[in-house]
Design a protein around this motif. Structure first.
Motif, mmCIF file in Angstrom:
data_model
loop_
_atom_site.group_PDB
_atom_site.id
_atom_site.type_symbol
_atom_site.label_atom_id
_atom_site.label_comp_id
_atom_site.label_asym_id
_atom_site.label_seq_id
_atom_site.Cartn_x
_atom_site.Cartn_y
_atom_site.Cartn_z
ATOM 1 N N THR A 173 10.074 2.514 -16.199
ATOM 2 C CA THR A 173 10.744 1.210 -16.320
ATOM 3 C C THR A 173 11.878 1.344 -17.319
ATOM 4 N N GLY A 174 12.696 0.358 -17.392
ATOM 5 C CA GLY A 174 13.787 0.376 -18.362
ATOM 6 C C GLY A 174 15.027 1.047 -17.800
ATOM 7 N N LEU A 175 16.119 0.743 -18.445
ATOM 8 C CA LEU A 175 17.400 1.241 -17.941
ATOM 9 C C LEU A 175 17.960 2.327 -18.829
ATOM 10 N N THR A 176 17.355 2.553 -19.973
ATOM 11 C CA THR A 176 17.847 3.615 -20.854
ATOM 12 C C THR A 176 16.667 4.462 -21.297
ATOM 13 N N GLY A 177 16.939 5.702 -21.503
ATOM 14 C CA GLY A 177 15.878 6.600 -21.941
ATOM 15 C C GLY A 177 16.347 8.024 -21.811
ATOM 16 N N LEU A 178 15.361 8.932 -21.915
ATOM 17 C CA LEU A 178 15.712 10.346 -21.862
ATOM 18 C C LEU A 178 15.200 11.031 -20.607
ATOM 19 N N HIS A 179 14.498 10.299 -19.729
ATOM 20 C CA HIS A 179 13.927 10.933 -18.551
ATOM 21 C C HIS A 179 14.804 10.633 -17.342
ATOM 22 N N ALA A 180 14.872 11.620 -16.458
ATOM 23 C CA ALA A 180 15.636 11.414 -15.223
ATOM 24 C C ALA A 180 14.799 10.617 -14.249
ATOM 25 N N SER A 181 15.346 9.557 -13.766
ATOM 26 C CA SER A 181 14.651 8.714 -12.788
ATOM 27 C C SER A 181 15.144 9.066 -11.390
ATOM 28 N N VAL A 182 14.395 8.698 -10.367
ATOM 29 C CA VAL A 182 14.874 8.923 -9.003
ATOM 30 C C VAL A 182 15.784 7.775 -8.565
ATOM 31 N N ARG A 183 15.840 6.728 -9.362
ATOM 32 C CA ARG A 183 16.741 5.622 -9.011
ATOM 33 C C ARG A 183 18.163 6.024 -9.350
ATOM 34 N N LEU A 184 19.056 5.420 -8.609
ATOM 35 C CA LEU A 184 20.467 5.684 -8.862
ATOM 36 C C LEU A 184 20.927 4.854 -10.050
ATOM 37 N N GLY A 185 21.816 5.442 -10.819
ATOM 38 C CA GLY A 185 22.343 4.709 -11.963
ATOM 39 C C GLY A 185 23.273 5.593 -12.749
ATOM 40 N N ASP A 186 23.441 5.271 -14.013
ATOM 41 C CA ASP A 186 24.371 6.032 -14.856
ATOM 42 C C ASP A 186 23.597 6.915 -15.810
ATOM 43 N N GLY A 187 24.286 8.004 -16.211
ATOM 44 C CA GLY A 187 23.755 8.801 -17.315
ATOM 45 C C GLY A 187 22.938 9.986 -16.911
ATOM 46 N N GLY A 188 22.544 10.070 -15.648
ATOM 47 C CA GLY A 188 21.659 11.163 -15.264
ATOM 48 C C GLY A 188 22.393 12.292 -14.568
ATOM 49 N N GLU A 189 21.610 13.102 -13.828
ATOM 50 C CA GLU A 189 22.193 14.257 -13.136
ATOM 51 C C GLU A 189 22.807 13.810 -11.800
ATOM 52 N N LEU A 190 23.571 14.726 -11.189
ATOM 53 C CA LEU A 190 24.208 14.440 -9.894
ATOM 54 C C LEU A 190 23.135 14.250 -8.831
ATOM 55 N N HIS A 191 23.246 13.151 -8.085
ATOM 56 C CA HIS A 191 22.275 12.862 -7.020
ATOM 57 C C HIS A 191 22.840 13.288 -5.669
ATOM 58 N N ASP A 192 24.035 12.796 -5.324
ATOM 59 C CA ASP A 192 24.683 13.198 -4.060
ATOM 60 C C ASP A 192 26.141 12.741 -4.090
ATOM 61 N N ILE A 193 26.872 13.130 -3.011
ATOM 62 C CA ILE A 193 28.242 12.662 -2.792
ATOM 63 C C ILE A 193 28.175 11.704 -1.607
ATOM 64 N N ASN A 194 28.635 10.520 -1.800
ATOM 65 C CA ASN A 194 28.441 9.468 -0.791
ATOM 66 C C ASN A 194 29.756 8.767 -0.495
ATOM 67 N N PRO A 195 29.973 8.287 0.717
ATOM 68 C CA PRO A 195 31.211 7.517 0.981
ATOM 69 C C PRO A 195 31.280 6.302 0.090
ATOM 70 N N PHE A 196 32.504 5.966 -0.276
ATOM 71 C CA PHE A 196 32.760 4.821 -1.158
ATOM 72 C C PHE A 196 32.367 3.546 -0.443
#
Lengths: 431, 177
Positions: A173-196
């Motif tokens: 839960t939460g929007l900030t932290g040190l763990h990588a979540s599977v949800r999309l958002g900011d601050g984490g690792e690259l998930h994919d390249i997607n059309p705009f």
């Protein structure tokens, strides 16, 4: 500080009375026989017994017990003494938390006695309990016993460093932290390249990917990253009981003296787990299951960690044996560490309830390895049955999918770290 | 291998209280042997032992009284009778030790400094007492021509005068405050 106002007045000592009687007898015999030598022997007995007056009030010293500096592993105490001017000596009784006691007869005059005692236990400890009695001149009178004056300290548990990855709850839960979540958002690792798509931020446009992948003039591609999130960890401790490893003394309070108890291990486990998760940037909550007033809501940061450590250090065994514990409200998606001896079904029912509600649960076992010395045949069989039931209960929870962390004294912190790694491997795949 | 430090506070040099009780017993036995025939001396020794082990029995003061009254059997001493002067030192010392050790638990650690002031008081009292005894025995003891009852009256009068003087000094001091 002892309160002199509530003490009874000093009394003439039995020795003084006996000396008076003996002196009178000798004096009367000497006078009756006309013997000056016998009279001379009786006179000093009477003088010693009657020369000093018994004070009508007072006869109580001012005694205070304070904290003093001590080497690591020991707790220091300072006893301040201020006897009255009429005192010949002061009888001081010092009782330590282990039950050991010593009587001291010290010279009069304001002074300090400093000592330090080893700490066998953590949590609230009566370091030293001091009582005293004033002794009058020529042992003619003695003041009433006064006390006790206690020095209480809360001994913080040692923190075990838990290296390596820690188990995480299934949902972060939460929007900030040190763990990588599977949800999309900011601050984490690259998930994919997607059309705009409308709503994407312009600075996320990846121009290289767009140049490589576009088919038409308006095509744009963005880099999508995973969100960072923190975990919520709840440490729940069952403080209904406190037992040592010596089974034969489980029914006596003396069994807790000079032996590490289950509650000492529970304080250490709660403190160490809280520190590890707070340092990992997660939120930690604390619940004392038998004392509903001892709750620390979820939080993070150094100050919050101090609050959790103080709450854990302040735990005491309630001694109330109730088959039912009210399950505290646990944050959605939290990881629950259930710390206790698990000697009955109550905590396993709680663990099952939380597990079925979707929480990840880890049972922390703090029952010391049992010492079966001094048990008679019946007690040995009862202990064996108890251990068998407990093992079956814990195995059942393991089969259900509840993790078990053995916190009992193994001598090596690496064992606990290894157990945690096993739990991490078992619980991979948080969402 | 170094010993772990004691968890109890340190005081000055100290002796266990049971050592003082043992000294009391030894002193009683020594005085009994000095001034009494064998059988009463053994009884005194047993009484002293009972008084040391069970102080609430007050057996020690029975022994003290027996030592003093046993003087009757020895005859009136002269001013140079050393054993009488030893008895005169020993009886108050026995009372002082017995009265104090009765107030202390047997395993208590008694700071030697706590015995200093009482020791000085005893010594001061002994100086006066021995002088008084020498004078009394010279005047009224064995070999003197004076009727011994006069000695008893004189000693009693001196002691009474001492009490009155002490009370007067106390009263004057209280009035000045």
């Amino acid at each position: 500080m002892s309160d002199p106002g509530t003490a009874h007045p000093p009394l003439r000592s039995a020795g003084s009375l006996a000396g008076t009687v003996a002196g009178l007898v000798v004096l009367v015999v000497g006078v009756a026989a006309g013997r000056v030598d016998v009279v001379l022997l009786g006179v000093p007995l009477l003088v010693a017994s009657l020369w000093t007056r018994v004070p009508s009030a007072g006869g109580v010293a001012q005694v205070a017990v304070e904290h003093a500096e001590a080497p690591t592993g020991r707790v220091g105490y300072r006893i301040r003494l201020e006897p009255p001017p009429s005192a010949e000596a002061l009888h001081v009784r010092v009782v330590l938390s282990t039950g050991r006691r010593r009587d001291l007869v010290v010279a009069p005059g304001a002074r300090e006695l400093v000592g330090s005692a080893p700490t066998w236990h953590t949590g609230p400890v009566a370091v030293a309990t001091v009582g005293h009695r004033v002794l009058g001149e020529d042992a003619v009178w003695a003041g009433p016993p006064v006390g006790p004056v206690r020095l209480r300290r809360v001994v913080l548990p040692q923190r075990v460093e838990l290296d390596g990855p820690l188990p995480l709850p299934p949902r972060l839960t939460g929007l900030t932290g040190l763990h990588a979540s599977v949800r999309l958002g900011d601050g984490g690792e690259l998930h994919d390249i997607n059309p705009f798509v409308p709503g994407d931020r312009l600075r996320r446009i990846d121009w290289r990917a767009t140049a490589r992948l576009r088919r038409g003039p308006g095509d744009l591609y963005v880099r999508r990253t995973t969100a960072q999130s923190d975990a919520t960890v709840v440490i729940a401790v069952d403080t209904r009981d406190e037992v040592s490893d010596h089974v034969a003394t489980w029914t006596t309070p003396a069994g807790l003296v000079e032996r590490t108890t289950s509650l000492d291990l529970a304080r250490e486990a709660a403190s160490s787990l809280a520190a590890a998760y707070v340092h990992a940037g997660d939120q930690v909550a604390f619940h004392d299951l038998a004392d509903q007033g001892r709750v620390v809501p979820p939080g993070a940061g150094r100050r919050h960690l101090d609050r959790v450590r103080r709450a854990a250090a302040g735990m005491v065994a309630t001694g109330l044996w109730t088959p039912r514990l009210r399950a505290p409200v646990v944050a959605r998606g939290a990881l629950v560490y259930l710390v206790g001896t698990h000697l009955d079904d109550t905590t396993s029912e709680l663990a099952t309830t939380w597990f079925l509600a979707g929480h990840r649960v880890v049972l922390v076992d703090v029952l010391p390895h049992l010492d079966r010395h001094d048990l008679d045949a019946r007690e040995a069989v009862a202990t064996q049955l108890l251990e068998g039931e407990r093992a079956e209960r814990i195995d059942g929870l393991r089969d259900l999918g509840i993790g078990v962390l053995d916190w009992r004294r193994s001598g090596f912190d690496a064992d606990r770290t290894g157990s945690l790694r096993g739990l991490v491997r078992a619980g991979r795949g948080h969402r | 291998m170094s010993r772990a430090p004691s968890p109890f506070p340190a005081t000055g040099p100290a002796v266990p209280a049971f050592v003082v009780r043992a000294v009391t017993v030894l002193l009683s036995v020594g005085l009994a042997v000095l001034v009494m025939p064998p059988q009463p001396a053994v009884a005194c020794a047993i009484g002293a032992l009972i008084g040391a082990v069970w102080p609430w029995t007050a057996a020690e003061w029975v022994v003290i009284a027996a030592l003093a009254v046993g003087q009757l059997a020895r005859g009136l001493p002269g001013p140079g009778d050393v054993s009488f002067h030893v008895l005169l030192l020993g009886v108050p010392l026995l009372h002082a030790l017995a009265a104090r050790s009765r107030l202390w638990p047997p395993l208590a650690r008694v700071e030697l400094r706590a015995l200093g002031r009482p020791g000085l008081r005893l010594l001061g009292g002994q100086v006066v007492l021995q002088i008084l005894a020498t004078a009394a025995l010279w005047l009224f003891g064995a070999g003197s021509a004076t009727y011994p009852v006069a000695g008893v009256v004189a000693v009693a009068g001196l002691v009474g005068a001492g009490f009155v003087a002490r009370r007067s000094v106390r009263g004057a001091t209280a009035g000045r405050r």
